[in-house]
Design a protein around this motif. Structure first.
Motif, PDB file in Angstrom:
ATOM      1  N   MET A 107       6.553  20.393 -20.360  1.00  0.00           N
ATOM      2  CA  MET A 107       6.695  21.775 -19.917  1.00  0.00           C
ATOM      3  C   MET A 107       7.640  21.894 -18.730  1.00  0.00           C
ATOM      4  SD  MET A 107       5.991  24.976 -20.128  1.00  0.00           S
ATOM      5  CE  MET A 107       4.674  25.057 -21.322  1.00  0.00           C
ATOM      6  N   PRO A 108       8.660  22.743 -18.826  1.00  0.00           N
ATOM      7  CA  PRO A 108       9.485  22.995 -17.646  1.00  0.00           C
ATOM      8  C   PRO A 108       8.599  23.370 -16.455  1.00  0.00           C
ATOM      9  CG  PRO A 108      10.429  24.077 -19.570  1.00  0.00           C
ATOM     10  CD  PRO A 108       9.081  23.540 -19.986  1.00  0.00           C
ATOM     11  N   VAL A 109       9.031  23.023 -15.263  1.00  0.00           N
ATOM     12  CA  VAL A 109       8.350  23.278 -13.987  1.00  0.00           C
ATOM     13  C   VAL A 109       7.349  22.169 -13.651  1.00  0.00           C
ATOM     14  CG1 VAL A 109       6.978  24.865 -12.565  1.00  0.00           C
ATOM     15  CG2 VAL A 109       8.613  25.798 -14.216  1.00  0.00           C
ATOM     16  N   ILE A 110       6.595  21.653 -14.644  1.00  0.00           N
ATOM     17  CA  ILE A 110       5.588  20.625 -14.377  1.00  0.00           C
ATOM     18  C   ILE A 110       6.271  19.259 -14.298  1.00  0.00           C
ATOM     19  CG2 ILE A 110       3.410  19.578 -15.119  1.00  0.00           C
ATOM     20  CD1 ILE A 110       3.252  22.596 -14.405  1.00  0.00           C
ATOM     21  N   SER A 111       6.545  18.811 -13.075  1.00  0.00           N
ATOM     22  CA  SER A 111       7.288  17.563 -12.826  1.00  0.00           C
ATOM     23  C   SER A 111       8.662  17.580 -13.507  1.00  0.00           C
ATOM     24  CB  SER A 111       6.483  16.336 -13.275  1.00  0.00           C
ATOM     25  OG  SER A 111       5.351  16.183 -12.462  1.00  0.00           O
TER      26      SER A 111
ATOM     27  N   GLU B 111      11.344  37.236  -7.948  1.00  0.00           N
ATOM     28  CA  GLU B 111      12.030  38.004  -6.899  1.00  0.00           C
ATOM     29  C   GLU B 111      12.864  39.144  -7.468  1.00  0.00           C
ATOM     30  OE1 GLU B 111      14.301  35.074  -4.805  1.00  0.00           O
ATOM     31  OE2 GLU B 111      12.535  34.225  -3.808  1.00  0.00           O
ATOM     32  N   ARG B 112      13.453  38.920  -8.636  1.00  0.00           N
ATOM     33  CA  ARG B 112      14.331  39.936  -9.227  1.00  0.00           C
ATOM     34  C   ARG B 112      13.618  40.811 -10.247  1.00  0.00           C
ATOM     35  NH1 ARG B 112      20.205  36.919  -9.137  1.00  0.00           N
ATOM     36  NH2 ARG B 112      20.897  38.825 -10.160  1.00  0.00           N
ATOM     37  N   GLY B 113      12.320  40.598 -10.418  1.00  0.00           N
ATOM     38  CA  GLY B 113      11.541  41.436 -11.320  1.00  0.00           C
ATOM     39  C   GLY B 113      11.910  41.277 -12.784  1.00  0.00           C
ATOM     40  N   LEU B 114      12.291  40.081 -13.176  1.00  0.00           N
ATOM     41  CA  LEU B 114      12.704  39.827 -14.565  1.00  0.00           C
ATOM     42  C   LEU B 114      11.559  39.216 -15.360  1.00  0.00           C
ATOM     43  CD1 LEU B 114      16.220  38.408 -13.699  1.00  0.00           C
ATOM     44  CD2 LEU B 114      15.737  40.616 -14.781  1.00  0.00           C
ATOM     45  N   GLU B 115      11.521  39.539 -16.646  1.00  0.00           N
ATOM     46  CA  GLU B 115      10.429  39.078 -17.505  1.00  0.00           C
ATOM     47  C   GLU B 115      10.610  37.626 -17.940  1.00  0.00           C
ATOM     48  OE1 GLU B 115       8.470  41.777 -20.486  1.00  0.00           O
ATOM     49  OE2 GLU B 115      10.422  42.760 -20.297  1.00  0.00           O
ATOM     50  N   PHE B 116       9.474  36.912 -17.980  1.00  0.00           N
ATOM     51  CA  PHE B 116       9.474  35.560 -18.515  1.00  0.00           C
ATOM     52  C   PHE B 116       8.091  35.236 -19.049  1.00  0.00           C
ATOM     53  CE2 PHE B 116       8.373  35.198 -14.058  1.00  0.00           C
ATOM     54  CZ  PHE B 116       7.392  34.230 -14.001  1.00  0.00           C
ATOM     55  N   THR B 117       8.039  34.246 -19.940  1.00  0.00           N
ATOM     56  CA  THR B 117       6.767  33.829 -20.514  1.00  0.00           C
ATOM     57  C   THR B 117       6.832  32.341 -20.847  1.00  0.00           C
ATOM     58  OG1 THR B 117       5.058  34.387 -22.143  1.00  0.00           O
ATOM     59  CG2 THR B 117       7.339  34.345 -22.929  1.00  0.00           C
ATOM     60  N   VAL B 118       5.719  31.813 -21.304  1.00  0.00           N
ATOM     61  CA  VAL B 118       5.602  30.384 -21.607  1.00  0.00           C
ATOM     62  C   VAL B 118       5.260  30.183 -23.082  1.00  0.00           C
ATOM     63  CG1 VAL B 118       4.142  28.355 -21.210  1.00  0.00           C
ATOM     64  CG2 VAL B 118       4.925  29.714 -19.279  1.00  0.00           C
ATOM     65  N   VAL B 119       5.898  29.214 -23.701  1.00  0.00           N
ATOM     66  CA  VAL B 119       5.531  28.766 -25.042  1.00  0.00           C
ATOM     67  C   VAL B 119       4.959  27.360 -24.863  1.00  0.00           C
ATOM     68  CG1 VAL B 119       6.326  28.207 -27.363  1.00  0.00           C
ATOM     69  CG2 VAL B 119       7.348  30.139 -26.126  1.00  0.00           C
ATOM     70  N   PRO B 120       3.620  27.217 -24.932  1.00  0.00           N
ATOM     71  CA  PRO B 120       2.989  25.922 -24.616  1.00  0.00           C
ATOM     72  C   PRO B 120       3.207  24.876 -25.699  1.00  0.00           C
ATOM     73  CG  PRO B 120       1.336  27.487 -25.346  1.00  0.00           C
ATOM     74  CD  PRO B 120       2.642  28.239 -25.288  1.00  0.00           C
ATOM     75  N   GLY B 121       2.846  23.643 -25.346  1.00  0.00           N
ATOM     76  CA  GLY B 121       2.988  22.550 -26.299  1.00  0.00           C
ATOM     77  C   GLY B 121       2.243  21.324 -25.826  1.00  0.00           C
ATOM     78  N   ALA B 122       2.682  20.156 -26.284  1.00  0.00           N
ATOM     79  CA  ALA B 122       2.032  18.897 -25.923  1.00  0.00           C
ATOM     80  C   ALA B 122       2.081  18.684 -24.417  1.00  0.00           C
ATOM     81  CB  ALA B 122       2.737  17.745 -26.634  1.00  0.00           C
ATOM     82  N   CYS B 123       1.025  18.063 -23.883  1.00  0.00           N
ATOM     83  CA  CYS B 123       0.929  17.846 -22.438  1.00  0.00           C
ATOM     84  C   CYS B 123       0.600  16.383 -22.158  1.00  0.00           C
ATOM     85  CB  CYS B 123      -0.144  18.766 -21.859  1.00  0.00           C
ATOM     86  SG  CYS B 123      -0.412  18.525 -20.104  1.00  0.00           S
TER      87      CYS B 123
ATOM     88  N   ILE C 226       5.500  19.851 -31.715  1.00  0.00           N
ATOM     89  CA  ILE C 226       6.116  21.068 -31.217  1.00  0.00           C
ATOM     90  C   ILE C 226       5.339  22.264 -31.757  1.00  0.00           C
ATOM     91  CG2 ILE C 226       7.803  21.228 -33.095  1.00  0.00           C
ATOM     92  CD1 ILE C 226       9.802  22.193 -30.856  1.00  0.00           C
ATOM     93  N   SER C 227       5.162  23.250 -30.912  1.00  0.00           N
ATOM     94  CA  SER C 227       4.422  24.447 -31.296  1.00  0.00           C
ATOM     95  C   SER C 227       5.224  25.264 -32.302  1.00  0.00           C
ATOM     96  CB  SER C 227       4.155  25.287 -30.043  1.00  0.00           C
ATOM     97  OG  SER C 227       3.738  26.582 -30.389  1.00  0.00           O
TER      98      SER C 227
END
Length: 199
Positions: A82-86, A98-110, A15-16
């Protein structure tokens, strides 16, 4: 802010350090709250959890957007990777954009990259395909699109689907080199075994 946080793909130590952000958010959306609780308890993260999975993505994405608009900070984690990837999360990304809300990614093991390294194939280029569709016609139609692609193709397969997946892959893609990378004791490994005859 919404954080898409990668979780370990087997070994809880993968975990990162940046995933410490989970301690600062107001709530955490989880693909399976029971499985996520194991990881969160390991790192003494005590936050309200709620379910976000493929069967409630649309409804929960709207609720998450409303919580963000009210000033809350949230995170999304899935069972592994990672959420979204499968995994669930794509509907949420679209809603946030669509709603102009902020989001980002916290990477980790793949899992995809780990499998490529363990395969021994050239990793200069590859194509990630993920899980195959359940319906036979759709599976073969998808596979046929990649038949002549001259690079490693990466598939994900659940243990109960491996025989069917490998059989269909071999039928459509023909005679080509292949490697199977499995999870054992919480970590990816490469080992000769039951899949040799199929591959």
């Amino acid at each position: 802010m919404l954080y898409f946080v990668a979780t370990p793909i087997g070994n809880l130590k993968d975990i990162s350090l940046r995933a410490i952000v989970l301690k600062s958010v107001d709530e955490i959306a989880c693909e399976d709250t029971r499985r996520s609780s194991v990881l969160l308890n390991r790192y003494d993260i005590k936050k309200p959890l709620f379910s976000y999975h493929k069967f409630n993505e649309k409804e929960e994405s709207e609720k998450i957007a409303e919580k963000l608009e009210s000033g809350k900070n949230l995170a999304l984690v899935t069972d592994a990777g990672m959420p979204v990837i499968s995994d669930p999360g794509n509907v949420l990304v679209k809603t946030l954009i669509e709603r102009g809300l902020e989001f980002t990614v916290v990477p980790g093991a793949c899992a995809c990259v780990s499998a490529l390294v363990l395969s021994g194939f050239s990793c200069a280029r590859f194509c990630f395909i993920g899980f195959l569709p359940q319906k036979n016609g759709e599976r073969k139609e998808l596979l046929s699109k990649y038949k002549d692609l001259d690079m490693p193709l990466v598939f994900y397969s659940a243990p109960h689907d491996i025989i069917k997946d490998v059989t269909d892959i071999a039928e459509v893609l023909g005679d080509r080199a292949a490697a199977a990378v499995a999870m054992k004791d919480g970590a990816p490994f490469a080992e000769k075994g039951d899949l040799d005859e199929i591959i």
